[in-house]
Design a protein around this motif. Structure first.
Motif, short mmCIF file in Angstrom:
data_model
loop_
_atom_site.label_atom_id
_atom_site.label_comp_id
_atom_site.label_asym_id
_atom_site.label_seq_id
_atom_site.Cartn_x
_atom_site.Cartn_y
_atom_site.Cartn_z
N GLN A 16 0.81 -1.22 0.00
CA GLN A 16 0.00 0.00 0.00
C GLN A 16 0.85 1.28 0.00
O GLN A 16 0.33 2.35 0.27
CB GLN A 16 -0.94 -0.02 1.21
CG GLN A 16 -1.88 -1.22 1.22
CD GLN A 16 -2.83 -1.21 2.40
OE1 GLN A 16 -3.41 -0.18 2.75
NE2 GLN A 16 -3.01 -2.36 3.03
N GLN A 17 2.14 1.11 -0.32
CA GLN A 17 3.06 2.26 -0.36
C GLN A 17 3.01 3.06 0.93
O GLN A 17 2.96 4.29 0.92
CB GLN A 17 2.75 3.14 -1.57
CG GLN A 17 2.96 2.42 -2.91
CD GLN A 17 2.74 3.35 -4.09
OE1 GLN A 17 1.85 4.20 -4.09
NE2 GLN A 17 3.58 3.20 -5.10
N GLY A 18 3.04 2.32 2.03
CA GLY A 18 2.99 2.95 3.34
C GLY A 18 4.31 2.84 4.07
O GLY A 18 5.36 2.59 3.48
N VAL A 19 4.23 3.04 5.39
CA VAL A 19 5.40 3.07 6.25
C VAL A 19 5.23 2.04 7.37
O VAL A 19 4.16 1.96 7.98
CB VAL A 19 5.60 4.47 6.87
CG1 VAL A 19 6.81 4.49 7.79
CG2 VAL A 19 5.71 5.53 5.79
N LEU A 20 6.28 1.26 7.62
CA LEU A 20 6.28 0.35 8.76
C LEU A 20 6.86 1.10 9.95
O LEU A 20 7.94 1.69 9.86
CB LEU A 20 7.11 -0.89 8.45
CG LEU A 20 7.17 -1.95 9.55
CD1 LEU A 20 5.79 -2.53 9.83
CD2 LEU A 20 8.16 -3.06 9.18
N VAL A 21 6.16 1.07 11.08
CA VAL A 21 6.57 1.81 12.27
C VAL A 21 6.79 0.84 13.42
O VAL A 21 5.94 -0.02 13.69
CB VAL A 21 5.51 2.85 12.67
CG1 VAL A 21 5.99 3.68 13.86
CG2 VAL A 21 5.16 3.75 11.49
N GLY A 22 7.92 0.98 14.12
CA GLY A 22 8.18 0.19 15.31
C GLY A 22 7.97 1.03 16.54
O GLY A 22 8.44 2.17 16.62
N ALA A 23 7.26 0.48 17.53
CA ALA A 23 7.04 1.17 18.80
C ALA A 23 7.59 0.30 19.91
O ALA A 23 7.09 -0.80 20.15
CB ALA A 23 5.55 1.45 19.02
N GLY A 24 8.64 0.78 20.57
CA GLY A 24 9.26 -0.02 21.63
C GLY A 24 10.69 0.41 21.86
O GLY A 24 11.12 1.48 21.43
N GLY A 25 11.45 -0.45 22.54
CA GLY A 25 12.86 -0.21 22.78
C GLY A 25 13.71 -0.66 21.61
O GLY A 25 13.19 -1.13 20.59
#
Length: 328
Positions: A76-85
């Motif tokens: 979907q031409q999006g962005v993968l985001v990581g939330a954490g340490g």
């Protein structure tokens, strides 16, 4: 100048409607996950940006969930985001690298070396707003065998320090003070020295040390007092650091020297920079050995190949001048 350094000044803009696929490790508790969702709905909702939050309750499923989210982001031409340490971010970033999609960070850890080094604010509202107008810049990552690391990788005493730290955290909670107390306790215990053979630039050298530490984070190098090595990271290199064979008290003294930002002053520390090295152990040529990558412990088979990734990670972050001002 390396390809990453050459293109580090100009970031890639994102589509104005690029969706965000956010993977969050709930290891710190459901309360933090719920608070993150509230911030996302307020900040991204106000901008009418689509997002999907995938909370991982079982850490064993983090890699699988990250890969699925990365596939959706790419499609979907999006962005993968990581939330954490840093450990969580590394797992999610690896999925983004494999899927060739941009990666972003919502810092939720104790030390947050990766996000701080790139000028990404720790404040939940500020880091969420950054998603809306940040560009994607290429950043360097490292590998040991097939395992990626954003901040550092190590073997020997350092993985033991991390294992003991987790025990202390479960007993006394997560804080920098608990981490420091755990490290001091571990340093005073008996420890063995490794005898390693390192193949580097066509030659082999023997190294005896309690630990081999490979760094990929300017902020961490600067904090322990190794500014020259920190600058080498900007030239497409990794940094290897190993204390020479010393007793426990002197080893503790070296650690305190590093905590005071003066490690480069010590004659008891060896360091060198590289793009690729192979590490073997004469008595453990094909055996498994504990490796720590960004705070996560794994067992990898000898020989160990440490290298700079040929492909950079595309990270959403502030423009270089702002990122440098935000580093702390």
């Amino acid at each position: 100048m390396t390809p990453i350094a050459a293109s580090a000044e100009t970031g890639q803009p994102l589509a104005a409607d690029a969706p965000f696929f956010i993977v969050m490790n709930a290891g710190s508790g459901r309360q933090q996950a719920d608070a993150t969702r509230v911030v996302l709905e307020r900040e991204l909702g106000a901008a009418r940006r689509r997002f999907e939050l995938r909370v991982v309750d079982d850490p064993r499923r983090l890699r699988e969930v990250a890969r699925d989210a990365a596939a959706a982001a790419r499609a979907q031409q999006g962005v993968l985001v990581g939330a954490g340490g840093d450990g969580t971010l590394c797992t999610v970033a690896h999925a983004a690298l494999d899927a060739n999609c941009p990666f972003a960070v919502l810092p939720r850890g104790t030390f947050n070396y990766f996000s701080r080094d790139h000028g990404i604010p720790a404040d939940p509202e500020q880091s969420t707003r950054l998603l809306l107008d940040a560009r994607a810049y290429p950043v360097q990552v490292g590998f040991v065998n097939g395992r990626m690391f954003l901040v550092n990788a190590s073997l020997g005493l350092y993985p033991r320090l991390l294992e003991d730290r987790e025990i202390y955290k479960r007993q006394f909670g997560r804080s920098r003070l608990v981490a420091l107390w755990s490290a001091l306790s571990t340093m005073l215990k008996p420890h063995r020295h490794l005898r390693l053979h390192i193949d580097h630039e066509g030659s082999t050298q023997e190294l005896r040390s309690s630990t081999l530490f490979v760094g990929n984070n300017r902020l961490q190098m600067e904090q322990i007092g190794m500014p020259n090595e920190a600058r080498a990271l900007e030239q497409g290199l990794l940094v290897a650091i190993a204390p020479r064979p010393v007793g426990r008290l002197l080893h503790l003294w070296l650690s305190l020297h590093g905590a005071a930002g003066r490690l480069s002053d010590s004659e008891h520390v060896a360091s060198f920079t590289f793009t690729h090295i192979t590490v073997t152990h004469p008595s453990r040529k094909r055996r498994l050995i504990k490796i720590a990558t960004d705070g996560e412990i794994a067992k990898l088979q000898m020989p160990l190949e440490f290298r700079v990734s040929e492909k950079p990670l595309l990270l959403l972050k502030p423009e270089p001048a702002v990122a440098e001002a935000n580093r702390s």
